[in-house]
Design a protein around this motif. Structure first.
Motif, PDB file in Angstrom:
ATOM      1  N   LEU A 150      -9.277   1.362   1.914  1.00  0.00           N
ATOM      2  CA  LEU A 150      -8.395   1.205   0.870  1.00  0.00           C
ATOM      3  C   LEU A 150      -7.131   0.310   1.029  1.00  0.00           C
ATOM      4  O   LEU A 150      -6.736  -0.572   0.360  1.00  0.00           O
ATOM      5  N   ILE A 151      -6.895   0.488   2.340  1.00  0.00           N
ATOM      6  CA  ILE A 151      -5.506  -0.243   2.827  1.00  0.00           C
ATOM      7  C   ILE A 151      -5.653  -1.777   2.935  1.00  0.00           C
ATOM      8  O   ILE A 151      -5.239  -2.868   2.454  1.00  0.00           O
ATOM      9  N   GLN A 208     -12.377   0.579  -6.533  1.00  0.00           N
ATOM     10  CA  GLN A 208     -13.808   1.058  -6.114  1.00  0.00           C
ATOM     11  C   GLN A 208     -13.255   1.796  -4.552  1.00  0.00           C
ATOM     12  O   GLN A 208     -13.736   2.681  -4.183  1.00  0.00           O
ATOM     13  N   ALA A 209     -12.536   1.162  -3.757  1.00  0.00           N
ATOM     14  CA  ALA A 209     -12.232   1.629  -2.534  1.00  0.00           C
ATOM     15  C   ALA A 209     -11.307   3.033  -2.622  1.00  0.00           C
ATOM     16  O   ALA A 209     -11.513   4.016  -1.891  1.00  0.00           O
ATOM     17  N   PHE A 210     -10.635   3.066  -3.589  1.00  0.00           N
ATOM     18  CA  PHE A 210      -9.662   4.157  -3.963  1.00  0.00           C
ATOM     19  C   PHE A 210     -10.599   5.495  -4.438  1.00  0.00           C
ATOM     20  O   PHE A 210     -10.502   6.572  -3.642  1.00  0.00           O
ATOM     21  N   TYR A 216       0.749  -1.222  -0.115  1.00  0.00           N
ATOM     22  CA  TYR A 216       0.001   0.014  -0.020  1.00  0.00           C
ATOM     23  C   TYR A 216       1.012   1.283  -0.054  1.00  0.00           C
ATOM     24  O   TYR A 216       1.854   1.276   0.859  1.00  0.00           O
ATOM     25  N   THR A 217       0.540   2.195  -0.981  1.00  0.00           N
ATOM     26  CA  THR A 217       1.018   3.492  -1.069  1.00  0.00           C
ATOM     27  C   THR A 217       0.034   4.444  -0.898  1.00  0.00           C
ATOM     28  O   THR A 217      -0.644   4.624  -1.668  1.00  0.00           O
ATOM     29  N   ALA A 218       0.175   5.661  -0.019  1.00  0.00           N
ATOM     30  CA  ALA A 218      -0.854   6.516   0.260  1.00  0.00           C
ATOM     31  C   ALA A 218      -1.243   7.280  -0.929  1.00  0.00           C
ATOM     32  O   ALA A 218      -0.020   7.806  -1.499  1.00  0.00           O
TER      33      ALA A 218
END
Length: 495
Positions: free
Chosen positions: A310-311, A381-383, A40-42
């Motif tokens: 998202l994570i 979708q979460a993003f 994961y990258t913010a």
């Protein structure tokens, strides 16, 4: 009686088993150095450095404090907020979801660990010789053992699964804080609407008294022949119109009281005696720092919760990707048995075994690849939901700023309007008593005064509501969430 001989039959050497186990674990550790799936990258959002509308000097005479609602000078509102924090139903549901998510995370970690089973059994056997002597032999025995199983996290799928479960857990923590933010705002808004409606009702009753006085003047003048029956009918009709408006306001008051009771987790009408007495609009001695749009990434719990979703979705890609590769499972068992109780010789046996199983799916019709695609799309979708939540938070703050500025301008204009309409009414009434104007002038000026007074009361209420909208939109301070987490033993690794 001669003592029985005891035999000890060891079928496996424990030392060789330990050596094999050590080798298997060592190989597994070396192969588990990298987790499949994306890390994961913010996301980086291109945001303006400031809000489009100019931030009003709303906090010029107030100290900046994240928990601004605690500085209200209204003791009744303080009590209602305290009751809501302790008994609000939505908060209790959110806390229950935190506990459920925590239990799920523990279950995931436990399921990925070693599993130990136990077994025990007993035997009873009787044999009789077919010879003439008919000798009989009884043989009793028992055995116990432990079974061990552990699936190695060779590809990091289990680690990704635990990452996702932990993110789901922290998401519920922040969603609970967002429920807290919304609940506080809803209690205060309903309280402000209640006090504003009571103020309108009080002003309307004053207007009713004034109109009754005017009606009495017209009645006296009509009796002396200085006013017509038409003027008296108009005066009485105006009294009836104002009286007809009062029940609607009382209905609004009753509904606000019931809404407040529900928000604090009580039965409707519970706080009726406490809230029926008229009180001024509440004041607050502090305000939250508005800051810039980027601050909402940390201050808004709903934005933080969307990022955690998202994570979690990103971690699930790794979970599904790991299913493409072979699975290594280590199985072991330790058993101990004793037989021969009775007429036979006692035999003790001990056995230990360890083995490795590699399980690989050669063909599944594309099911695993499809599951990876599903996980990737769910992450997309979460993003998008994360981005949407952030934009909605920014829009909420900007709209609240516009609303606050407009409410201030409207209130200031209506203050002047009420003053002018009051002067016009007094002048028209004096002129009517002196016979210099007709009753329509009095009636029209009094209607205008009543209407402007009601509008001013609405504007003052709207200004308070817009203030609360702005405070609530800005969000909570991160310290509030961390304080709650510390009190409940939650480690906010991303906080």
């Amino acid at each position: 009686m001669r003592p029985q001989k005891v035999r000890n039959n060891m079928q496996v050497k424990p030392r060789s088993i330990l050596i094999r186990a050590a080798l298997l674990i060592g190989v597994t550790s070396l192969t588990a150095c990298q987790s499949v799936g994306p890390d994961y990258t913010a996301p980086k959002f291109d945001m303006f450095d400031a809000y489009k509308p100019e931030i009003p000097t709303i906090t010029s005479n107030r100290s900046q404090q994240g928990r601004w609602w605690e500085t209200t000078t209204d003791p009744i509102l303080q009590k209602l907020i305290a009751e809501g924090v302790a008994a609000n139903i939505d908060l209790k549901i959110a806390i229950s979801r935190i506990r459920a998510a925590a239990a799920t995370a523990r279950g995931v970690a436990g399921d990925n660990g070693a599993k130990v089973g136990a077994n025990a059994k007993g035997t009873a056997e009787t044999s009789t010789s077919s010879r003439a002597s008919g000798s009989r032999v009884d043989d009793l025995g028992f055995s116990t053992g432990l079974d061990l199983s552990w699936t190695a996290d060779v590809w990091g799928g289990q680690a990704r699964e635990e990452q996702g479960a932990e993110a789901d857990y922290l998401e519920q923590v922040y969603l609970r804080e967002d429920v807290y933010r919304v609940m506080i705002g809803d209690i205060i808004r309903n309280y402000i609407e209640l006090r504003g409606t009571q103020k309108r009702q009080e002003m309307l009753r004053s207007s009713l008294d004034l109109q009754r006085q005017t009606s009495d003047i017209v009645r006296v003048r009509q009796q002396t022949g200085l006013a017509s029956e038409l003027d008296l009918s108009r005066a009485r009709a105006e009294v009836a119109d104002i009286e007809a408006s009062l029940p609607a306001l009382q209905t609004q008051i009753d509904r606000s009281i019931n809404a407040i009771s529900i928000l604090v987790g009580a039965q409707p009408g519970t706080h009726r005696d406490m809230l029926l007495d008229v009180a001024p609009l509440p004041e607050f001695q502090s305000a939250p720092p508005i800051g810039v749009p980027a601050d909402l990434l940390r201050r808004r719990p709903d934005v933080r919760a969307a990022e955690l979703a998202l994570i979690s979705a990103t971690a699930r890609i790794g979970v599904e990707t790991a299913t493409l590769y072979p699975e290594l499972t280590l199985n072991g068992s330790v058993a101990f048995g004793v037989t021969g109780f009775g007429t036979g010789p006692i035999v003790r046996t001990a056995m230990a075994a360890i083995g490795a199983v590699i399980d690989a799916t050669l063909y599944d019709g594309g099911v695993r690849r499809a599951n990876i695609t599903v996980a990737e799309e769910e992450a997309e979708q979460a993003f998008q939901n994360y981005r949407k939540t952030l934009l909605a938070a920014i829009e909420e703050v900007e709209s609240a700023i516009y609303g606050y500025v407009g409410a201030v301008q409207q209130r200031d204009s209506l203050i002047a309007s009420v003053r002018y309409h009051r002067d016009a009414f007094e002048q028209s009434r004096v002129r009517y008593v002196q016979g210099l104007s007709n009753f329509l002038d009095v009636l029209d000026s009094q209607r205008s005064l009543t209407s402007s007074q009601q509008s001013l009361a609405d504007a003052q209420t709207d200004l308070e509501l817009e203030t609360i909208n702005l405070y609530s939109a800005v969000g909570l301070s991160v310290e509030d969430v961390e304080r709650y987490a510390d009190q409940n033993g939650v480690e906010l690794i991303n906080g």
